[in-house]
Design a protein around this motif. Structure first.
Motif, PDB file in Angstrom:
ATOM      1  N   UNK A 216       3.289   1.841  -9.505  1.00 60.56           N
ATOM      2  CA  UNK A 216       2.081   1.707  -8.698  1.00 60.56           C
ATOM      3  C   UNK A 216       2.331   2.224  -7.279  1.00 60.56           C
ATOM      4  N   UNK A 217       3.464   1.879  -6.705  1.00 59.58           N
ATOM      5  CA  UNK A 217       3.788   2.334  -5.359  1.00 59.58           C
ATOM      6  C   UNK A 217       3.995   3.852  -5.321  1.00 59.58           C
ATOM      7  N   UNK A 218       4.671   4.385  -6.343  1.00 60.81           N
ATOM      8  CA  UNK A 218       4.921   5.828  -6.377  1.00 60.81           C
ATOM      9  C   UNK A 218       3.614   6.603  -6.494  1.00 60.81           C
TER      10      UNK A 218
ATOM     11  N   UNK B 211       0.650   5.584  -5.574  1.00 61.13           N
ATOM     12  CA  UNK B 211      -0.079   5.434  -4.314  1.00 61.13           C
ATOM     13  C   UNK B 211       0.463   6.406  -3.262  1.00 61.13           C
ATOM     14  N   UNK B 212       1.772   6.645  -3.294  1.00 64.25           N
ATOM     15  CA  UNK B 212       2.376   7.578  -2.353  1.00 64.25           C
ATOM     16  C   UNK B 212       1.854   8.992  -2.574  1.00 64.25           C
ATOM     17  N   UNK B 213       1.622   9.361  -3.850  1.00 65.13           N
ATOM     18  CA  UNK B 213       1.150  10.702  -4.177  1.00 65.13           C
ATOM     19  C   UNK B 213      -0.371  10.851  -4.020  1.00 65.13           C
ATOM     20  N   UNK B 214      -1.080   9.743  -3.878  1.00 65.41           N
ATOM     21  CA  UNK B 214      -2.549   9.785  -3.958  1.00 65.41           C
ATOM     22  C   UNK B 214      -3.181  10.619  -2.842  1.00 65.41           C
ATOM     23  N   UNK B 215      -2.703  10.476  -1.609  1.00 63.53           N
ATOM     24  CA  UNK B 215      -3.240  11.197  -0.455  1.00 63.53           C
ATOM     25  C   UNK B 215      -4.768  11.051  -0.407  1.00 63.53           C
ATOM     26  N   UNK B 216      -5.517  12.169  -0.532  1.00 59.63           N
ATOM     27  CA  UNK B 216      -6.974  12.085  -0.426  1.00 59.63           C
ATOM     28  C   UNK B 216      -7.677  12.097  -1.785  1.00 59.63           C
ATOM     29  N   UNK B 217      -6.913  11.998  -2.867  1.00 59.66           N
ATOM     30  CA  UNK B 217      -7.531  12.010  -4.197  1.00 59.66           C
ATOM     31  C   UNK B 217      -8.416  10.780  -4.374  1.00 59.66           C
ATOM     32  N   UNK B 218      -9.568  10.985  -4.987  1.00 58.73           N
ATOM     33  CA  UNK B 218     -10.505   9.891  -5.244  1.00 58.73           C
ATOM     34  C   UNK B 218     -10.111   9.202  -6.548  1.00 58.73           C
TER      35      UNK B 218
ATOM     36  N   UNK C 102      -8.550   5.303  -8.229  1.00 60.00           N
ATOM     37  CA  UNK C 102      -8.198   3.896  -8.103  1.00 60.00           C
ATOM     38  C   UNK C 102      -7.054   3.630  -9.064  1.00 60.00           C
ATOM     39  N   UNK C 103      -5.993   3.033  -8.566  1.00 57.95           N
ATOM     40  CA  UNK C 103      -4.789   2.778  -9.356  1.00 57.95           C
ATOM     41  C   UNK C 103      -4.544   1.276  -9.339  1.00 57.95           C
TER      42      UNK C 103
END
Length: 277
Positions: free
Chosen positions: A91-93, A95-102, A104-105
């Motif tokens: 989950x943390x990894x 979230x780190x890659x999410x940046x501006x992607x729309x 929900x994780x």
């Protein structure tokens, strides 16, 4: 997606069912869910159909195995089946890659169930690694009649690694864990994290070690115990149970008498894996 030789799935026996408490789920949703995962994972996410199950991984940038996972397609979301004690880290990894992607994780608390040894009950999908493994389901309302240890014994009997248990550090390449033979890497999908190293190993055939099943009498040797071929180091023992385990072995040191702690062991070459010439 690459395909390996498969053991025919048995449909003449009553299937056994176990709940895997060592696995947990993550739901990835939102308009960017699939393109977000597509750029990260070894498996093609864009073509994942609702109700389809695929096997893959998230690698480190140098191409080492970080998380093994299954991908379950739903109408708008993708559900990831991961090791329970690694869910928070994944989950943390992500979230780190999410940046501006729309996207929900979030955790998904449905249980993970497996079945083997007979026809698939309703709600189960055949394991994408090997049909002989049986099937997998999420949240099925069924009463287990087997344990996680029973499932592990079945997996070991077919010579299938448990990437999380057998590679608890970030030192293993996915090809060493046989992802390329078990439909865990789509080499045609385009970029993913760690792709360069993974593709180069496959293209050049520079595969020196693989996870293979071994057999012995008595309890398993400790994790990391050295496998010897005479006086030469041939590999190390990974996870196992009484009578059998997985080992990471050098392919050029398999001929001859193998031992661990002065105990003779036998290499059991899986029927689904072609032995190098």
């Amino acid at each position: 997606m690459a395909h390996s030789r498969a053991i025919p799935y048995l449909e003449t026996m009553t299937a056994r069912i176990a709940r895997l408490d060592d696995r947990a789920l993550i739901r990835v949703s939102g308009p960017d869910a699939r393109p977000f995962l597509q750029g990260l994972l070894t498996q093609d996410v864009e073509t994942l159909a609702p109700g389809e199950l695929r096997f893959g991984a998230l690698l480190s940038p140098p191409g080492r195995l970080l998380f093994d996972l299954f991908l379950w397609g739903e109408a708008d979301d993708v559900v990831l089946d991961v090791a329970a004690d690694r869910r928070d880290a994944l989950l943390q990894r992500l979230a780190m890659y999410r940046l501006r992607a729309q996207v929900t994780i979030e955790p998904d608390d449905r249980p993970v169930l497996v079945t083997w040894g007979g026809a698939l009950p309703d709600g189960f999908v055949i394991d994408p690694r090997l049909p002989g493994l049986g099937g997998r389901a999420f949240g099925a309302d069924l009463t287990p009649d087997a344990t996680g240890d029973d499932w592990q014994a079945h997996r070991l009997a077919l010579g299938i690694p448990d990437p999380h248990g057998d590679a608890p550090s970030d030192k293993t390449y996915p090809i060493e864990a046989n992802f390329d033979l078990l439909n865990g890497i789509d080499f045609r999908k385009g970029c993913f994290v760690g792709q360069e190293t993974t593709s180069r190993m496959k293209r050049r055939g520079s595969i020196r070690t693989r996870m293979l099943p071994i057999r012995f009498d008595g309890p398993p040797p400790p994790f990391g115990a050295e496998v010897l071929n005479g006086d030469l180091r041939a590999g190390e023992v990974l996870t196992g149970q009484d009578g059998g385990a997985m080992a990471l072995l050098r392919l050029d040191r398999l001929d001859g008498d193998l031992t661990v702690d002065d105990r003779a062991i036998r290499l059991l070459w899986p029927a689904w894996m072609e032995r190098p010439a």
